[in-house]
Scaffold this motif. Structure first.
Motif, PDB file in Angstrom:
ATOM      1  N   GLY A  32       0.763  -1.111   0.094  1.00 56.57           N
ATOM      2  CA  GLY A  32       0.062  -0.121   0.003  1.00 56.57           C
ATOM      3  C   GLY A  32       1.044   1.281  -0.130  1.00 56.57           C
ATOM      4  O   GLY A  32       1.655   1.387  -0.765  1.00 56.57           O
ATOM      5  N   ASN A  33       0.644   1.939   1.090  1.00 59.05           N
ATOM      6  CA  ASN A  33       1.466   3.362   1.013  1.00 59.05           C
ATOM      7  C   ASN A  33       2.659   3.199   2.092  1.00 59.05           C
ATOM      8  O   ASN A  33       3.352   4.048   2.353  1.00 59.05           O
ATOM      9  CB  ASN A  33       0.577   4.473   1.238  1.00 59.05           C
ATOM     10  CG  ASN A  33       0.152   4.783   2.644  1.00 59.05           C
ATOM     11  OD1 ASN A  33      -0.069   3.617   3.164  1.00 59.05           O
ATOM     12  ND2 ASN A  33      -0.004   5.911   3.083  1.00 59.05           N
ATOM     13  N   THR A  34       2.814   2.128   2.737  1.00 58.48           N
ATOM     14  CA  THR A  34       3.829   1.742   3.601  1.00 58.48           C
ATOM     15  C   THR A  34       4.973   0.978   2.989  1.00 58.48           C
ATOM     16  O   THR A  34       4.857   0.113   2.449  1.00 58.48           O
ATOM     17  CB  THR A  34       3.182   0.868   4.747  1.00 58.48           C
ATOM     18  OG1 THR A  34       2.128   1.469   5.217  1.00 58.48           O
ATOM     19  CG2 THR A  34       4.311   0.604   6.004  1.00 58.48           C
ATOM     20  N   VAL A  35       6.408   1.458   3.447  1.00 61.47           N
ATOM     21  CA  VAL A  35       7.501   0.761   3.066  1.00 61.47           C
ATOM     22  C   VAL A  35       8.172   0.149   4.267  1.00 61.47           C
ATOM     23  O   VAL A  35       8.458   0.993   5.050  1.00 61.47           O
ATOM     24  CB  VAL A  35       8.411   1.819   2.393  1.00 61.47           C
ATOM     25  CG1 VAL A  35       9.555   1.141   1.708  1.00 61.47           C
ATOM     26  CG2 VAL A  35       7.741   2.291   1.231  1.00 61.47           C
ATOM     27  N   GLU A 137      -0.285  11.770  -2.292  1.00 61.60           N
ATOM     28  CA  GLU A 137      -0.274  12.560  -3.367  1.00 61.60           C
ATOM     29  C   GLU A 137       0.740  12.104  -4.171  1.00 61.60           C
ATOM     30  O   GLU A 137       0.685  11.899  -5.570  1.00 61.60           O
ATOM     31  CB  GLU A 137      -0.215  14.010  -2.938  1.00 61.60           C
ATOM     32  CG  GLU A 137       0.979  14.421  -2.348  1.00 61.60           C
ATOM     33  CD  GLU A 137       0.881  14.361  -0.650  1.00 61.60           C
ATOM     34  OE1 GLU A 137       1.623  15.001  -0.137  1.00 61.60           O
ATOM     35  OE2 GLU A 137      -0.165  13.829  -0.155  1.00 61.60           O
ATOM     36  N   TRP A 138       1.685  11.403  -3.704  1.00 70.16           N
ATOM     37  CA  TRP A 138       2.958  10.600  -4.568  1.00 70.16           C
ATOM     38  C   TRP A 138       2.199   9.501  -5.306  1.00 70.16           C
ATOM     39  O   TRP A 138       2.594   9.206  -6.337  1.00 70.16           O
ATOM     40  CB  TRP A 138       3.940  10.134  -3.583  1.00 70.16           C
ATOM     41  CG  TRP A 138       4.917  11.659  -3.276  1.00 70.16           C
ATOM     42  CD1 TRP A 138       4.410  12.721  -2.944  1.00 70.16           C
ATOM     43  CD2 TRP A 138       6.221  11.516  -2.591  1.00 70.16           C
ATOM     44  NE1 TRP A 138       5.588  13.506  -2.682  1.00 70.16           N
ATOM     45  CE2 TRP A 138       6.588  12.658  -2.238  1.00 70.16           C
ATOM     46  CE3 TRP A 138       7.308  10.291  -2.475  1.00 70.16           C
ATOM     47  CZ2 TRP A 138       7.794  12.853  -1.799  1.00 70.16           C
ATOM     48  CZ3 TRP A 138       8.344  10.503  -2.225  1.00 70.16           C
ATOM     49  CH2 TRP A 138       8.608  12.009  -1.651  1.00 70.16           C
ATOM     50  N   LEU A 139       1.474   8.561  -4.438  1.00 68.25           N
ATOM     51  CA  LEU A 139       0.803   7.396  -5.208  1.00 68.25           C
ATOM     52  C   LEU A 139      -0.093   7.758  -6.015  1.00 68.25           C
ATOM     53  O   LEU A 139       0.008   7.249  -7.405  1.00 68.25           O
ATOM     54  CB  LEU A 139       0.082   6.714  -3.699  1.00 68.25           C
ATOM     55  CG  LEU A 139       1.011   5.902  -3.031  1.00 68.25           C
ATOM     56  CD1 LEU A 139      -0.106   5.479  -1.942  1.00 68.25           C
ATOM     57  CD2 LEU A 139       1.597   4.849  -3.649  1.00 68.25           C
ATOM     58  N   GLU A 140      -0.865   9.001  -5.992  1.00 72.42           N
ATOM     59  CA  GLU A 140      -1.907   9.572  -7.229  1.00 72.42           C
ATOM     60  C   GLU A 140      -0.892  10.069  -8.295  1.00 72.42           C
ATOM     61  O   GLU A 140      -1.406   9.748  -9.386  1.00 72.42           O
ATOM     62  CB  GLU A 140      -2.756  10.520  -6.474  1.00 72.42           C
ATOM     63  CG  GLU A 140      -3.573  10.202  -5.277  1.00 72.42           C
ATOM     64  CD  GLU A 140      -4.303  11.297  -4.848  1.00 72.42           C
ATOM     65  OE1 GLU A 140      -4.173  12.473  -5.093  1.00 72.42           O
ATOM     66  OE2 GLU A 140      -5.345  10.859  -3.851  1.00 72.42           O
ATOM     67  N   GLN A 141      -0.031  10.516  -8.215  1.00 73.11           N
ATOM     68  CA  GLN A 141       1.014  11.032  -9.278  1.00 73.11           C
ATOM     69  C   GLN A 141       1.458   9.863  -9.832  1.00 73.11           C
ATOM     70  O   GLN A 141       1.562   9.861 -11.319  1.00 73.11           O
ATOM     71  CB  GLN A 141       1.979  11.871  -8.698  1.00 73.11           C
ATOM     72  CG  GLN A 141       1.759  13.058  -8.442  1.00 73.11           C
ATOM     73  CD  GLN A 141       2.893  14.161  -7.539  1.00 73.11           C
ATOM     74  OE1 GLN A 141       3.929  13.268  -7.540  1.00 73.11           O
ATOM     75  NE2 GLN A 141       2.582  15.377  -7.508  1.00 73.11           N
ATOM     76  N   ARG A 142       1.826   8.846  -9.165  1.00 73.03           N
ATOM     77  CA  ARG A 142       2.340   7.566  -9.718  1.00 73.03           C
ATOM     78  C   ARG A 142       1.333   6.933 -10.692  1.00 73.03           C
ATOM     79  O   ARG A 142       2.012   6.472 -11.674  1.00 73.03           O
ATOM     80  CB  ARG A 142       2.993   6.701  -8.539  1.00 73.03           C
ATOM     81  CG  ARG A 142       3.908   5.689  -9.193  1.00 73.03           C
ATOM     82  CD  ARG A 142       4.303   4.884  -7.522  1.00 73.03           C
ATOM     83  NE  ARG A 142       5.677   4.211  -8.125  1.00 73.03           N
ATOM     84  CZ  ARG A 142       6.553   4.059  -7.468  1.00 73.03           C
ATOM     85  NH1 ARG A 142       6.575   4.207  -6.293  1.00 73.03           N
ATOM     86  NH2 ARG A 142       7.631   3.316  -7.851  1.00 73.03           N
ATOM     87  N   GLU A 143       0.256   6.747 -10.061  1.00 77.59           N
ATOM     88  CA  GLU A 143      -0.915   6.106 -10.947  1.00 77.59           C
ATOM     89  C   GLU A 143      -0.974   7.007 -12.187  1.00 77.59           C
ATOM     90  O   GLU A 143      -1.455   6.416 -13.056  1.00 77.59           O
ATOM     91  CB  GLU A 143      -2.133   5.897 -10.079  1.00 77.59           C
ATOM     92  CG  GLU A 143      -1.947   4.986  -8.815  1.00 77.59           C
ATOM     93  CD  GLU A 143      -2.785   4.937  -7.962  1.00 77.59           C
ATOM     94  OE1 GLU A 143      -3.930   5.711  -8.074  1.00 77.59           O
ATOM     95  OE2 GLU A 143      -2.802   4.142  -6.847  1.00 77.59           O
ATOM     96  N   ALA A 144      -1.256   8.097 -12.065  1.00 75.24           N
ATOM     97  CA  ALA A 144      -1.373   9.137 -13.274  1.00 75.24           C
ATOM     98  C   ALA A 144      -0.557   8.929 -14.181  1.00 75.24           C
ATOM     99  O   ALA A 144      -0.740   9.191 -15.396  1.00 75.24           O
ATOM    100  CB  ALA A 144      -1.744  10.752 -12.792  1.00 75.24           C
TER     101      ALA A 144
END
Length: 146
Positions: A32-35, A137-144
């Motif tokens: 998900g959004n965890t590393v 927002e980084w995840l959203e940019q990555r998907e876009a």
């Protein structure tokens, strides 16, 4: 759609030829959004130890590794939320934490520090693992823009 991504997969048979191991592992996992970053020591990704007998030099290499792994996972040092640091001698606390503190200036993660009797290899003086997040927002940019 996978629920997680494994980063820098390896087998312990080649990583630790001095031991009778055959385990499939990786250096980091993005879920998900965890590393989650595996414990990093003073060894570079080519298997070369940096700083034999020097805890601060090993911490410097470990933090270089952490930085690179977080970036490969889509995060960075500023998004670390937790660190766990293992030392084989309490006298290494100051030099190791000075190095880690330099890398994490202004980040304010929660932190656990432990003194243990030994680490996985006798030449390792310290080890650090981290948990970080990837901002939404980084995840959203990555998907876009894959």
């Amino acid at each position: 759609m996978p629920t997680h991504t494994r980063i820098r997969m390896f087998n312990t048979k080649t990583t630790y030829p001095n031991q009778s191991l055959d385990n499939d592992l990786c250096q980091a996992v993005r879920a998900g959004n965890t590393v989650y970053v595996r414990g990093q020591v003073g060894t570079d990704f080519d298997g070369n130890l940096v700083g034999l007998g020097d805890a601060a030099a090993q911490a410097e290499q470990a933090m270089k590794n952490v930085k690179q792994l977080l970036e490969e996972a889509g995060s960075d040092l500023s998004h670390i939320v937790k660190t766990t640091t293992y030392l084989i001698d309490p006298r290494y606390r100051e030099p190791v934490y000075q190095v880690v503190g330099k890398w994490l200036r202004g980040v304010f993660p929660i932190s656990t520090g432990l003194v243990v009797s030994a680490l996985g290899q006798p030449q390792w003086l310290m080890e650090i693992d981290v948990i970080a997040v990837i901002p939404e927002e980084w995840l959203e940019q990555r998907e876009a823009h894959p």
